[in-house]
Scaffold this motif. Structure first.
Motif, PDB file in Angstrom:
ATOM      1  N   GLN A 142       0.810  -1.213   0.000  1.00 24.00           N
ATOM      2  CA  GLN A 142       0.000   0.000   0.000  1.00 24.00           C
ATOM      3  C   GLN A 142       0.847   1.268   0.000  1.00 24.00           C
ATOM      4  O   GLN A 142       0.309   2.367  -0.152  1.00 24.00           O
ATOM      5  N   GLU A 143       2.162   1.096   0.180  1.00 27.81           N
ATOM      6  CA  GLU A 143       3.053   2.253   0.196  1.00 27.81           C
ATOM      7  C   GLU A 143       3.528   2.529  -1.230  1.00 27.81           C
ATOM      8  O   GLU A 143       4.317   1.784  -1.796  1.00 27.81           O
ATOM      9  N   ARG A 144       3.044   3.615  -1.814  1.00 30.71           N
ATOM     10  CA  ARG A 144       3.331   3.898  -3.218  1.00 30.71           C
ATOM     11  C   ARG A 144       4.832   3.968  -3.487  1.00 30.71           C
ATOM     12  O   ARG A 144       5.316   3.497  -4.515  1.00 30.71           O
ATOM     13  N   ALA A 145       5.575   4.548  -2.563  1.00 34.25           N
ATOM     14  CA  ALA A 145       7.012   4.704  -2.774  1.00 34.25           C
ATOM     15  C   ALA A 145       7.744   3.372  -2.825  1.00 34.25           C
ATOM     16  O   ALA A 145       8.857   3.296  -3.339  1.00 34.25           O
ATOM     17  N   LEU A 146       7.127   2.329  -2.302  1.00 40.99           N
ATOM     18  CA  LEU A 146       7.744   1.009  -2.311  1.00 40.99           C
ATOM     19  C   LEU A 146       7.301   0.164  -3.499  1.00 40.99           C
ATOM     20  O   LEU A 146       7.861  -0.910  -3.737  1.00 40.99           O
ATOM     21  N   MET A 147       6.323   0.642  -4.241  1.00 41.04           N
ATOM     22  CA  MET A 147       5.766  -0.147  -5.344  1.00 41.04           C
ATOM     23  C   MET A 147       5.804   0.621  -6.660  1.00 41.04           C
ATOM     24  O   MET A 147       4.965   0.423  -7.529  1.00 41.04           O
ATOM     25  N   THR A 148       6.769   1.511  -6.795  1.00 38.20           N
ATOM     26  CA  THR A 148       6.976   2.204  -8.063  1.00 38.20           C
ATOM     27  C   THR A 148       8.401   1.943  -8.520  1.00 38.20           C
ATOM     28  O   THR A 148       9.272   1.608  -7.730  1.00 38.20           O
ATOM     29  N   ARG A 149       8.632   2.102  -9.791  1.00 36.22           N
ATOM     30  CA  ARG A 149       9.939   1.757 -10.356  1.00 36.22           C
ATOM     31  C   ARG A 149      10.970   2.810  -9.972  1.00 36.22           C
ATOM     32  O   ARG A 149      10.850   3.972 -10.320  1.00 36.22           O
ATOM     33  N   ARG A 150      12.003   2.372  -9.265  1.00 32.50           N
ATOM     34  CA  ARG A 150      13.034   3.276  -8.771  1.00 32.50           C
ATOM     35  C   ARG A 150      14.426   2.735  -9.111  1.00 32.50           C
ATOM     36  O   ARG A 150      15.243   2.507  -8.235  1.00 32.50           O
ATOM     37  N   GLY A 151      14.667   2.487 -10.371  1.00 32.82           N
ATOM     38  CA  GLY A 151      15.998   2.078 -10.811  1.00 32.82           C
ATOM     39  C   GLY A 151      16.390   0.662 -10.439  1.00 32.82           C
ATOM     40  O   GLY A 151      17.519   0.451  -9.976  1.00 32.82           O
ATOM     41  N   PRO A 152      15.519  -0.321 -10.622  1.00 33.58           N
ATOM     42  CA  PRO A 152      15.870  -1.697 -10.252  1.00 33.58           C
ATOM     43  C   PRO A 152      17.026  -2.238 -11.081  1.00 33.58           C
ATOM     44  O   PRO A 152      17.187  -1.882 -12.253  1.00 33.58           O
ATOM     45  N   GLY A 153      17.828  -3.100 -10.471  1.00 31.83           N
ATOM     46  CA  GLY A 153      18.984  -3.666 -11.147  1.00 31.83           C
ATOM     47  C   GLY A 153      18.608  -4.733 -12.162  1.00 31.83           C
ATOM     48  O   GLY A 153      17.630  -5.469 -11.982  1.00 31.83           O
ATOM     49  N   ARG A 154      19.394  -4.848 -13.207  1.00 35.25           N
ATOM     50  CA  ARG A 154      19.093  -5.808 -14.274  1.00 35.25           C
ATOM     51  C   ARG A 154      19.186  -7.251 -13.795  1.00 35.25           C
ATOM     52  O   ARG A 154      18.374  -8.088 -14.175  1.00 35.25           O
ATOM     53  N   SER A 155      20.186  -7.559 -12.969  1.00 32.74           N
ATOM     54  CA  SER A 155      20.319  -8.938 -12.477  1.00 32.74           C
ATOM     55  C   SER A 155      19.123  -9.324 -11.627  1.00 32.74           C
ATOM     56  O   SER A 155      18.602 -10.442 -11.730  1.00 32.74           O
ATOM     57  N   THR A 156      18.683  -8.408 -10.784  1.00 33.36           N
ATOM     58  CA  THR A 156      17.538  -8.679  -9.927  1.00 33.36           C
ATOM     59  C   THR A 156      16.288  -8.904 -10.762  1.00 33.36           C
ATOM     60  O   THR A 156      15.542  -9.883 -10.553  1.00 33.36           O
ATOM     61  N   LEU A 157      16.043  -8.025 -11.710  1.00 31.27           N
ATOM     62  CA  LEU A 157      14.865  -8.172 -12.569  1.00 31.27           C
ATOM     63  C   LEU A 157      14.919  -9.472 -13.360  1.00 31.27           C
ATOM     64  O   LEU A 157      13.943 -10.215 -13.435  1.00 31.27           O
ATOM     65  N   GLY A 158      16.081  -9.756 -13.962  1.00 30.20           N
ATOM     66  CA  GLY A 158      16.201 -10.953 -14.785  1.00 30.20           C
ATOM     67  C   GLY A 158      15.998 -12.228 -13.989  1.00 30.20           C
ATOM     68  O   GLY A 158      15.311 -13.159 -14.445  1.00 30.20           O
ATOM     69  N   ALA A 159      16.573 -12.297 -12.798  1.00 31.78           N
ATOM     70  CA  ALA A 159      16.437 -13.499 -11.971  1.00 31.78           C
ATOM     71  C   ALA A 159      14.997 -13.688 -11.515  1.00 31.78           C
ATOM     72  O   ALA A 159      14.477 -14.818 -11.529  1.00 31.78           O
ATOM     73  N   LEU A 160      14.353 -12.611 -11.116  1.00 31.98           N
ATOM     74  CA  LEU A 160      12.980 -12.729 -10.644  1.00 31.98           C
ATOM     75  C   LEU A 160      12.019 -13.043 -11.790  1.00 31.98           C
ATOM     76  O   LEU A 160      11.011 -13.739 -11.589  1.00 31.98           O
ATOM     77  N   ARG A 161      12.308 -12.553 -12.977  1.00 32.39           N
ATOM     78  CA  ARG A 161      11.473 -12.933 -14.125  1.00 32.39           C
ATOM     79  C   ARG A 161      11.533 -14.438 -14.366  1.00 32.39           C
ATOM     80  O   ARG A 161      10.523 -15.090 -14.641  1.00 32.39           O
ATOM     81  N   LYS A 162      12.746 -15.002 -14.260  1.00 32.17           N
ATOM     82  CA  LYS A 162      12.896 -16.451 -14.422  1.00 32.17           C
ATOM     83  C   LYS A 162      12.098 -17.208 -13.362  1.00 32.17           C
ATOM     84  O   LYS A 162      11.424 -18.204 -13.650  1.00 32.17           O
ATOM     85  N   ALA A 163      12.179 -16.723 -12.127  1.00 40.26           N
ATOM     86  CA  ALA A 163      11.439 -17.366 -11.046  1.00 40.26           C
ATOM     87  C   ALA A 163       9.935 -17.270 -11.282  1.00 40.26           C
ATOM     88  O   ALA A 163       9.196 -18.226 -11.022  1.00 40.26           O
ATOM     89  N   ALA A 164       9.482 -16.126 -11.781  1.00 38.17           N
ATOM     90  CA  ALA A 164       8.051 -15.948 -12.030  1.00 38.17           C
ATOM     91  C   ALA A 164       7.566 -16.868 -13.143  1.00 38.17           C
ATOM     92  O   ALA A 164       6.469 -17.436 -13.060  1.00 38.17           O
TER      93      ALA A 164
END
Length: 356
Positions: free
Chosen positions: A122-144
């Motif tokens: 519910q905290e908007r500042a925690l659920m908006t895009r703020r420069g996420p790292g490529r490794s983190t995004l790529g790994a989590l996409r695989k997990a998803a």
């Protein structure tokens, strides 16, 4: 080292989370700028407060977002373990929390049975895009894509990639809040980071930070906490880069005045071992917590991550009151951090909440 307390000090725990958010917000506008540019814009010692660039004055990045999701997931895992009498669910619950965060980044992935993050979503500042790292995004996409959110895809034993970016260590401080021994905190830091970063230099620095935070929250000094963490690092497969980086940081801290030029010889903080080394060097410098966090962000590299890690360390040692009042009041997620810190302190303290 003096005898340590059995439980984390609530004020230091708040300081750890709030200090991390402050360092993140202070460093975010500086990320990737050269030292000359930083000094031209903000003076010889870097910014003296939050500046309205990148995401806004006092705004946090993915560093604080993921740190808070880590803390929340570990609280839930601890409560579950107490209720059921069995542990071991924390890594899976961490991955669920990170996947919940991933949706907040605007990422689309297959629907699956997962609930994580609780009131943080519910905290908007925690659920908006703020420069996420490529490794983190790529790994989590695989997990998803695998559709087994509660079973970590990336582990220390089965790496998800060969990334040693700092995205694993910069979120690992809450892994030092609970547990009865520093060794367990070290292991949890590694497990949390390995969900997205498979290189030893990506997850071992997270173990170091978690073990340091564990000791600091229980009364240790920074140098003693560092030596404890370095002891747990010894013998770990692939520890060479992290051990060498920390040794350089300690040696550099004893060789002369702490300056941005000297700090930059440790690297840019883009990788895990560089980020922990820079944060440690700044934390070992003389002066108040505010001056040391300013040092941690005043360099031509990943300033928000090194600032966040240094803020975690100094806050865990000195408490939230060590940081300037204007910074405490001005950081974007202060109220959410205070609420989360209270949850963590209650769960990790002598009288955790009734789970019935």
């Amino acid at each position: 080292m003096p005898e340590l307390s059995e439980y984390p000090d609530p004020e230091r725990l708040l300081g750890c989370l709030l200090g991390g958010a402050i360092g993140d917000a202070l460093g975010a506008p500086l990320e990737g700028l050269s030292l000359d540019v930083i000094r031209d814009r903000y003076g010889p010692d870097g910014p003296g407060g939050f500046v309205a660039e990148r995401f806004g004055a006092g705004a946090v990045t993915d560093d604080t977002q993921l740190t808070m999701f880590t803390a929340y997931a570990l609280v839930q895992a601890s409560a579950r373990a107490r209720a059921k009498g069995i542990g071991g669910a924390a890594p899976g619950m961490l991955q669920v929390a990170y996947l919940t965060w991933l949706r907040g980044q605007g990422e689309e992935f297959p629907e699956q049975d997962m609930v994580g993050g609780g009131w943080l979503v519910q905290e908007r500042a925690l659920m908006t895009r703020r420069g996420p790292g490529r490794s983190t995004l790529g790994a989590l996409r695989k997990a998803a894509e695998r559709r087994r959110p509660g079973v970590p895809l990336g582990t220390v034993g089965e790496p998800i990639n060969d990334s040693k970016g700092c995205g694993g260590v910069m979120r690992a401080a809450p892994c030092g809040f609970g547990f009865s021994e520093a060794a367990h905190a070290f292991d949890m830091g590694c497990q949390a980071a390995a969900i997205t970063h498979g290189h030893p230099s990506g997850y071992l620095p997270a173990g170091v930070l978690a073990a340091m935070v564990w000791a600091l929250l229980r009364g240790a000094e920074v140098r003693d906490a560092l030596e404890l963490a370095r002891g747990h690092l010894q013998g770990r497969p692939g520890n060479g880069e992290t051990a060498d980086a920390l040794a350089r940081a300690v040696r550099l801290a004893g060789e002369g005045p702490a300056t941005p030029e000297r700090l930059q010889t440790l690297g840019g903080g883009w990788t895990g071992e560089e980020a922990i080394a820079i944060a440690v060097y700044a934390a070992l410098a003389p002066g108040g917590a505010g001056a040391r966090v300013r040092l941690a962000v005043t360099h031509g590299g990943d300033s928000d991550s090194t600032g966040a890690i240094c803020g975690n360390i100094l806050g865990a040692r000195h408490g939230a009151g060590a940081f300037p009042q204007a910074w405490r009041d001005g950081v974007e997620v202060r109220e959410a951090v205070e609420r989360l810190a209270a949850m963590c302190s209650a769960e990790c303290g002598p009288n955790p909440p009734d789970t019935r």
